[in-house]
Design a protein around this motif. Structure first.
Motif, PDB file in Angstrom:
ATOM      1  N   GLY A   1       0.813  -1.215   0.000  1.00  0.00           N
ATOM      2  CA  GLY A   1       0.000   0.000   0.000  1.00  0.00           C
ATOM      3  C   GLY A   1       0.841   1.258   0.000  1.00  0.00           C
ATOM      4  O   GLY A   1       0.515   2.233  -0.692  1.00  0.00           O
ATOM      5  N   ALA A   2       1.935   1.240   0.746  1.00  0.00           N
ATOM      6  CA  ALA A   2       2.826   2.396   0.800  1.00  0.00           C
ATOM      7  C   ALA A   2       3.495   2.641  -0.548  1.00  0.00           C
ATOM      8  O   ALA A   2       3.648   3.788  -0.991  1.00  0.00           O
ATOM      9  CB  ALA A   2       3.880   2.191   1.886  1.00  0.00           C
ATOM     10  N   ALA A   3       3.879   1.563  -1.221  1.00  0.00           N
ATOM     11  CA  ALA A   3       4.522   1.700  -2.538  1.00  0.00           C
ATOM     12  C   ALA A   3       3.540   2.266  -3.560  1.00  0.00           C
ATOM     13  O   ALA A   3       3.903   3.128  -4.373  1.00  0.00           O
ATOM     14  CB  ALA A   3       5.039   0.343  -3.003  1.00  0.00           C
ATOM     15  N   ALA A   4       2.299   1.799  -3.522  1.00  0.00           N
ATOM     16  CA  ALA A   4       1.283   2.328  -4.429  1.00  0.00           C
ATOM     17  C   ALA A   4       1.028   3.804  -4.140  1.00  0.00           C
ATOM     18  O   ALA A   4       0.875   4.614  -5.071  1.00  0.00           O
ATOM     19  CB  ALA A   4      -0.009   1.530  -4.295  1.00  0.00           C
ATOM     20  N   ALA A   5       0.990   4.178  -2.875  1.00  0.00           N
ATOM     21  CA  ALA A   5       0.793   5.585  -2.510  1.00  0.00           C
ATOM     22  C   ALA A   5       1.937   6.455  -3.023  1.00  0.00           C
ATOM     23  O   ALA A   5       1.718   7.585  -3.479  1.00  0.00           O
ATOM     24  CB  ALA A   5       0.644   5.721  -1.000  1.00  0.00           C
ATOM     25  N   ASP A   6       3.163   5.935  -2.957  1.00  0.00           N
ATOM     26  CA  ASP A   6       4.318   6.677  -3.495  1.00  0.00           C
ATOM     27  C   ASP A   6       4.160   6.903  -4.999  1.00  0.00           C
ATOM     28  O   ASP A   6       4.426   7.992  -5.515  1.00  0.00           O
ATOM     29  CB  ASP A   6       5.615   5.904  -3.229  1.00  0.00           C
ATOM     30  CG  ASP A   6       6.046   5.964  -1.774  1.00  0.00           C
ATOM     31  OD1 ASP A   6       5.591   6.867  -1.049  1.00  0.00           O
ATOM     32  OD2 ASP A   6       6.851   5.097  -1.363  1.00  0.00           O
ATOM     33  N   TYR A   7       3.750   5.874  -5.700  1.00  0.00           N
ATOM     34  CA  TYR A   7       3.580   5.956  -7.156  1.00  0.00           C
ATOM     35  C   TYR A   7       2.488   6.969  -7.521  1.00  0.00           C
ATOM     36  O   TYR A   7       2.677   7.825  -8.397  1.00  0.00           O
ATOM     37  CB  TYR A   7       3.227   4.569  -7.696  1.00  0.00           C
ATOM     38  CG  TYR A   7       2.869   4.528  -9.165  1.00  0.00           C
ATOM     39  CD1 TYR A   7       3.842   4.724 -10.146  1.00  0.00           C
ATOM     40  CD2 TYR A   7       1.567   4.282  -9.575  1.00  0.00           C
ATOM     41  CE1 TYR A   7       3.514   4.675 -11.498  1.00  0.00           C
ATOM     42  CE2 TYR A   7       1.230   4.228 -10.920  1.00  0.00           C
ATOM     43  CZ  TYR A   7       2.211   4.429 -11.876  1.00  0.00           C
ATOM     44  OH  TYR A   7       1.872   4.391 -13.208  1.00  0.00           O
ATOM     45  N   VAL A   8       1.351   6.878  -6.854  1.00  0.00           N
ATOM     46  CA  VAL A   8       0.245   7.789  -7.136  1.00  0.00           C
ATOM     47  C   VAL A   8       0.635   9.225  -6.800  1.00  0.00           C
ATOM     48  O   VAL A   8       0.314  10.167  -7.547  1.00  0.00           O
ATOM     49  CB  VAL A   8      -1.014   7.357  -6.355  1.00  0.00           C
ATOM     50  CG1 VAL A   8      -2.122   8.405  -6.475  1.00  0.00           C
ATOM     51  CG2 VAL A   8      -1.506   6.007  -6.867  1.00  0.00           C
ATOM     52  N   THR A   9       1.334   9.403  -5.705  1.00  0.00           N
ATOM     53  CA  THR A   9       1.786  10.746  -5.323  1.00  0.00           C
ATOM     54  C   THR A   9       2.671  11.357  -6.401  1.00  0.00           C
ATOM     55  O   THR A   9       2.518  12.535  -6.752  1.00  0.00           O
ATOM     56  CB  THR A   9       2.550  10.687  -3.985  1.00  0.00           C
ATOM     57  OG1 THR A   9       1.672  10.200  -2.965  1.00  0.00           O
ATOM     58  CG2 THR A   9       3.061  12.060  -3.579  1.00  0.00           C
ATOM     59  N   ARG A  10       3.597  10.569  -6.941  1.00  0.00           N
ATOM     60  CA  ARG A  10       4.473  11.067  -8.014  1.00  0.00           C
ATOM     61  C   ARG A  10       3.658  11.491  -9.230  1.00  0.00           C
ATOM     62  O   ARG A  10       3.927  12.540  -9.834  1.00  0.00           O
ATOM     63  CB  ARG A  10       5.489   9.999  -8.418  1.00  0.00           C
ATOM     64  CG  ARG A  10       6.575   9.743  -7.401  1.00  0.00           C
ATOM     65  CD  ARG A  10       7.754   9.013  -8.024  1.00  0.00           C
ATOM     66  NE  ARG A  10       7.387   7.763  -8.660  1.00  0.00           N
ATOM     67  CZ  ARG A  10       7.303   6.597  -8.022  1.00  0.00           C
ATOM     68  NH1 ARG A  10       7.552   6.541  -6.723  1.00  0.00           N
ATOM     69  NH2 ARG A  10       6.992   5.489  -8.673  1.00  0.00           N
ATOM     70  N   LYS A  11       2.671  10.702  -9.603  1.00  0.00           N
ATOM     71  CA  LYS A  11       1.856  11.022 -10.772  1.00  0.00           C
ATOM     72  C   LYS A  11       1.044  12.293 -10.549  1.00  0.00           C
ATOM     73  O   LYS A  11       0.897  13.133 -11.461  1.00  0.00           O
ATOM     74  CB  LYS A  11       0.929   9.857 -11.108  1.00  0.00           C
ATOM     75  CG  LYS A  11       1.644   8.615 -11.611  1.00  0.00           C
ATOM     76  CD  LYS A  11       2.351   8.889 -12.932  1.00  0.00           C
ATOM     77  CE  LYS A  11       3.080   7.680 -13.460  1.00  0.00           C
ATOM     78  NZ  LYS A  11       3.806   7.964 -14.724  1.00  0.00           N
ATOM     79  N   LEU A  12       0.493  12.449  -9.349  1.00  0.00           N
ATOM     80  CA  LEU A  12      -0.275  13.653  -9.041  1.00  0.00           C
ATOM     81  C   LEU A  12       0.615  14.892  -9.049  1.00  0.00           C
ATOM     82  O   LEU A  12       0.250  15.935  -9.607  1.00  0.00           O
ATOM     83  CB  LEU A  12      -0.959  13.497  -7.680  1.00  0.00           C
ATOM     84  CG  LEU A  12      -2.076  12.456  -7.595  1.00  0.00           C
ATOM     85  CD1 LEU A  12      -2.540  12.292  -6.162  1.00  0.00           C
ATOM     86  CD2 LEU A  12      -3.255  12.837  -8.494  1.00  0.00           C
ATOM     87  N   LYS A  13       1.791  14.785  -8.453  1.00  0.00           N
ATOM     88  CA  LYS A  13       2.711  15.923  -8.411  1.00  0.00           C
ATOM     89  C   LYS A  13       3.210  16.284  -9.810  1.00  0.00           C
ATOM     90  O   LYS A  13       3.353  17.476 -10.133  1.00  0.00           O
ATOM     91  CB  LYS A  13       3.884  15.623  -7.477  1.00  0.00           C
ATOM     92  CG  LYS A  13       3.497  15.635  -6.005  1.00  0.00           C
ATOM     93  CD  LYS A  13       4.707  15.446  -5.104  1.00  0.00           C
ATOM     94  CE  LYS A  13       4.334  15.634  -3.645  1.00  0.00           C
ATOM     95  NZ  LYS A  13       5.498  15.474  -2.741  1.00  0.00           N
ATOM     96  N   ASP A  14       3.453  15.274 -10.642  1.00  0.00           N
ATOM     97  CA  ASP A  14       3.876  15.539 -12.025  1.00  0.00           C
ATOM     98  C   ASP A  14       2.797  16.311 -12.775  1.00  0.00           C
ATOM     99  O   ASP A  14       3.083  17.263 -13.509  1.00  0.00           O
ATOM    100  CB  ASP A  14       4.163  14.222 -12.758  1.00  0.00           C
ATOM    101  CG  ASP A  14       5.463  13.570 -12.319  1.00  0.00           C
ATOM    102  OD1 ASP A  14       6.248  14.235 -11.610  1.00  0.00           O
ATOM    103  OD2 ASP A  14       5.677  12.391 -12.670  1.00  0.00           O
TER     104      ASP A  14
END
Length: 253
Positions: A22-35
């Motif tokens: 779950g933490a890894a998925a949250a990291d990935y989604v966060t990067r996409k949102l910030k991009d």
């Protein structure tokens, strides 16, 4: 992370613990949102519900994200279920994340709208006006994505949102996860984003924990790309990551 590999276009990442996944998925989604925010000043996000999303949503709300620049949609809702119902996905999302992070705008699918077709039309128009930067989804025990069960899934669906009939396996999953007291209480229909709507998203994060999902995961990765396992279509998407824990990946050799 225990293992990472690719099948067709699909990136697969396996973690030893559900919380780590779950933490890894949250990291990935966060990067996409910030991009997206960095490129255009805003981002559009789809969120899913269900027991599979607990660890991911718990981690996502701890991230430093400018939620005031994010518009949120949700994936599906039971037909005829009010927001106060314990199984309501609107209620789920509000309580588990949205009331805590306060996005700029939220579009909810109101499955109990008095004019459901008007609700669907308006939701489709909102989706068209907000191209989705990242969709956060799961895979059902029957291989569905959103409520596109094998019997109703359409890889070339002309619609973005529609009413669908839920199959027995899907309804049993909802019962097994504890959302309803008896099988008879599980709704027979739902309103869902179609596979076309999901595949239109620029990126997809697919979070699938638990051994009970292992057969659906195996079929998604190794069987033919077919509506008999709707999630198999994810192998054709240019930017999708499948996040698994040890249980859901247990049939992968």
């Amino acid at each position: 992370m225990e293992k990472s590999f690719q099948i067709d276009n699909l990136s697969v990442k396996i973690y030893g613990q559900t919380k780590e996944m779950g933490a890894a998925a949250a990291d990935y989604v966060t990067r996409k949102l910030k991009d997206a925010i960095e490129k255009k000043g805003r981002a559009n996000l789809i969120l899913a519900t269900g027991a599979s999303q607990f660890s991911f949503l718990e981690a996502l709300q701890t991230k430093e994200i400018d939620w005031g620049k994010i518009t949120v949609f949700h994936l599906d809702e039971y037909k005829g279920v009010s927001e106060s119902h314990p199984a309501s996905f609107r209620k789920y999302l509000k309580e588990r994340i949205l009331n805590k992070v306060a996005p700029k705008k939220i579009y909810f699918l109101n499955g109990d709208a008095p004019n459901l077709q008007l609700e669907i039309n308006n939701y489709e128009e909102a989706l068209k006006a907000h191209p989705i930067d990242i969709a956060c989804i799961g895979i059902g025990e029957n291989g569905h994505i959103a409520f596109n069960d094998p019997g109703v899934a359409d890889f070339k669906d002309p619609k973005l949102v529609k009413v669908v009939e839920l199959d027995e396996a899907c309804r049993n999953q909802q019962l097994g996860e504890g959302w309803f007291p008896t099988f008879a209480d599980v709704p027979k229909e739902a309103v869902t984003l179609t596979i076309t709507a999901i595949m239109n998203c620029k990126a997809i994060s697919c979070v699938v924990p638990d051994e009970r999902k292992s057969r659906a995961v195996y079929n998604s990765l190794y069987r033919d790309i077919s509506t008999s396992c709707p999630a198999s279509i994810l192998r054709t998407h240019p930017e999708t990551v499948l996040f698994l824990d040890k249980g859901s990946a247990s049939l992968i050799k």
